[in-house]
Design an enzyme around this catalytic site. Structure first.
Site, short mmCIF file in Angstrom:
data_model
loop_
_atom_site.label_atom_id
_atom_site.label_comp_id
_atom_site.label_asym_id
_atom_site.label_seq_id
_atom_site.Cartn_x
_atom_site.Cartn_y
_atom_site.Cartn_z
N ASP A 137 -10.66 -16.74 26.23
CA ASP A 137 -11.51 -17.85 25.75
C ASP A 137 -11.54 -17.90 24.22
O ASP A 137 -11.46 -18.97 23.62
CB ASP A 137 -12.95 -17.69 26.28
CG ASP A 137 -13.07 -18.10 27.74
OD1 ASP A 137 -12.06 -18.56 28.31
OD2 ASP A 137 -14.17 -17.96 28.31
N HIS A 178 -10.74 -12.20 30.29
CA HIS A 178 -10.96 -13.65 30.19
C HIS A 178 -11.71 -14.02 28.91
O HIS A 178 -11.43 -15.06 28.30
CB HIS A 178 -11.76 -14.09 31.42
CG HIS A 178 -11.59 -15.52 31.76
ND1 HIS A 178 -10.50 -16.02 32.43
CD2 HIS A 178 -12.39 -16.58 31.51
CE1 HIS A 178 -10.63 -17.32 32.57
NE2 HIS A 178 -11.77 -17.69 32.03
N ASN A 234 -5.00 -13.02 29.19
CA ASN A 234 -6.11 -12.75 30.12
C ASN A 234 -5.90 -11.44 30.87
O ASN A 234 -6.83 -10.64 31.01
CB ASN A 234 -6.20 -13.87 31.17
CG ASN A 234 -6.89 -15.10 30.62
OD1 ASN A 234 -7.79 -14.99 29.80
ND2 ASN A 234 -6.49 -16.27 31.09
N GLU A 273 -4.50 -24.00 29.09
CA GLU A 273 -3.99 -23.63 27.75
C GLU A 273 -3.07 -24.72 27.24
O GLU A 273 -2.10 -24.46 26.55
CB GLU A 273 -3.28 -22.27 27.77
CG GLU A 273 -2.83 -21.74 29.10
CD GLU A 273 -1.67 -22.51 29.73
OE1 GLU A 273 -1.97 -23.56 30.36
OE2 GLU A 273 -0.52 -22.08 29.62
N1 LIG Z 1 -9.49 -17.34 29.30
C1 LIG Z 1 -9.16 -18.49 29.87
N2 LIG Z 1 -8.01 -18.59 30.53
C2 LIG Z 1 -7.68 -19.76 31.10
C3 LIG Z 1 -8.51 -20.88 31.03
N3 LIG Z 1 -7.92 -21.90 31.70
C4 LIG Z 1 -6.75 -21.41 32.17
N4 LIG Z 1 -6.58 -20.12 31.82
C5 LIG Z 1 -5.48 -19.20 32.13
O1 LIG Z 1 -4.27 -19.64 31.53
C6 LIG Z 1 -3.20 -19.00 32.22
C7 LIG Z 1 -2.04 -19.97 32.35
O2 LIG Z 1 -0.99 -19.26 32.90
P1 LIG Z 1 0.38 -19.89 33.35
O3 LIG Z 1 0.19 -21.34 33.73
O4 LIG Z 1 0.99 -18.98 34.37
O5 LIG Z 1 1.27 -19.94 32.06
P2 LIG Z 1 1.56 -18.89 30.91
O6 LIG Z 1 1.23 -17.48 31.26
O7 LIG Z 1 0.95 -19.43 29.66
O8 LIG Z 1 3.14 -18.95 30.81
P3 LIG Z 1 4.04 -20.11 30.20
O9 LIG Z 1 3.24 -21.37 30.10
O10 LIG Z 1 5.18 -20.26 31.21
O11 LIG Z 1 4.54 -19.64 28.88
C8 LIG Z 1 -3.77 -18.54 33.56
O12 LIG Z 1 -3.85 -17.14 33.56
C9 LIG Z 1 -5.16 -19.15 33.60
O13 LIG Z 1 -6.09 -18.31 34.28
C10 LIG Z 1 -9.76 -20.75 30.33
O14 LIG Z 1 -10.56 -21.69 30.19
N5 LIG Z 1 -10.04 -19.54 29.77
#
Ligand SMILES: Nc1nc2c(ncn2[C@@H]2O[C@H](COP(=O)(O)OP(=O)(O)OP(=O)(O)O)[C@@H](O)[C@H]2O)c(=O)[nH]1
Length: 341
Positions: free
Chosen positions: A236, A232, A227, A262
């Site tokens: 998605d 974003h 992201n 995610e």
């Molecule tokens: N594009 C998009 N991003 C999402 C959605 N839901 C959650 N996210 C993003 O997913 C990301 C999850 O980040 P983190 O929980 O910090 O985890 P990570 O960067 O995957 O790191 P690790 O899990 O530790 O490997 C965040 O930036 C959220 O904004 C969505 O529906 N769409």
């Protein structure tokens, strides 16, 4: 409009309803078909679009981040009134479509070709259609024949699927309204409510078959960076593709749910822990082995996975909590790995 007698809307809707396909999770075979069609025609998007009462709902889609649109603005509802496919080479110049909001505004549809999908009683339930945004184009005779072939395969699959055991199990487990509320619109897999509703059914099914219920919690690694670096919309699209790859790694009786941003859960009917470990490795490989292509970027995605078998007499919440702790371990040990609970 050419050929076809006026549509009997009640019979048409009955034909669609009897397939029991509306508001069901994405299907890896149809996903593959629309992806191949998009690659083959080089268009912006390909859809299997079903014309419901007041909307068109996409059973499969590639290149469009929408799960449905109002029927009022649907090109496909014009296409199903015809015997032959509807081809609109430049929507800006077409009297029926030039002022359509999806032509005058985003996604700026220019080219449309839709081949009606008809059931055995010749009722047109939807279309297999090609879309191009921004660019008008033509469709040669060879391409028209190929589009008919794609539609033929899609309809054949929908008919066979309606007779399958999985479809029957789903019909018994959930009404259509429940299905609709329990699908994640972004990824077209079950949402958390769907998982909670279907878990007891899966527990009962494995017990009846003398199998075990395997549970995987799969979290995309470093997703925030996707992201942050590409936006974003790219995130998605990556989530959409991740869900497709999960589904393609599993059997039809297995189940995928998106339970957080995610984070996905897989329920798999297995004989033992070794079988579950093989499935988990396949899921991990399918994500990591080849890049995910989005409009904005080519991404290398990987999954950390916590894996467990539901124990005798154990509630699903406890098994999920154990798998979640294992997932945390997988993250701590470097990600892109499976950790059994
Ligand atoms: N594009 C998009 N991003 C999402 C959605 N839901 C959650 N996210 C993003 O997913 C990301 C999850 O980040 P983190 O929980 O910090 O985890 P990570 O960067 O995957 O790191 P690790 O899990 O530790 O490997 C965040 O930036 C959220 O904004 C969505 O529906 N769409």
């Amino acid at each position: 409009m050419s050929g076809r007698p006026p549509i009997d809307e009640i019979r048409r809707q009955n034909a669609l309803d009897s397939l029991e396909v509306l508001d069901t999770p994405a299907d890896p075979h149809l996903d593959t078909l629309v992806r191949l069609a998009r690659e083959s025609f080089g268009v912006s998007a390909v859809l299997i679009s079903l014309i419901d009462h007041d909307r068109q709902w996409f059973k499969a889609r590639n290149g469009l981040e929408l799960s449905e649109t109002p029927r009022q603005i649907s090109f496909c509802s014009h296409a199903i009134e015809r015997e032959e496919m509807l081809v609109v080479e430049d929507a800006r110049l077409h009297p029926c479509f030039c002022d359509n909001p999806i032509v005058t505004g985003p996604p700026y549809l220019r080219f449309y070709a839709g081949q009606p999908l008809c059931d055995d009683g010749d009722q047109p339930i939807g279309t297999f259609c090609l879309l191009d945004f921004h660019h008008p184009r033509t469709l040669s005779e060879t391409e028209r024949a190929r589009l008919r072939d794609f539609a033929y395969l899609a309809m054949g699959y929908l008919k066979i699927n309606a007779m399958s055991r999985q479809a029957e199990e789903l019909r018994q487990a959930l009404t259509r309204a429940q299905r609709k509320a329990m699908l994640d619109p972004l990824t077209q897999v079950w949402n958390r409510a769907g998982l909670d509703h279907l878990l007891p059914r899966e527990q009962a099914a494995v017990k009846a078959k003398g199998l075990q219920l395997g549970l995987l919690i799969c979290d995309i690694d470093h997703f925030k960076a996707v992201n942050d670096s590409h936006g974003h919309a790219c995130g998605d699209q990556a989530l959409w593709e991740a869900a497709r790859r999960l589904g393609a790694s599993l059997r039809p009786s297995d189940l995928v749910a998106r339970i957080g941003g995610e984070e996905f859960v897989v329920l798999a009917r297995v004989n033992n822990a070794e079988e579950l470990a093989r499935i988990a490795e396949r899921v991990r490989h399918n994500m990591a082995d080849s890049p995910v292509r989005t409009e904005q970027a080519e991404l290398r995605l990987s999954l950390s996975i916590g894996s467990t078998l539901l124990r005798e007499g154990e509630g699903p919440a406890s098994a999920l909590a154990r798998a979640d702790r294992a997932l945390y371990q997988a993250k701590r040990q470097g990600r892109n790995r499976v950790m059994p609970a």
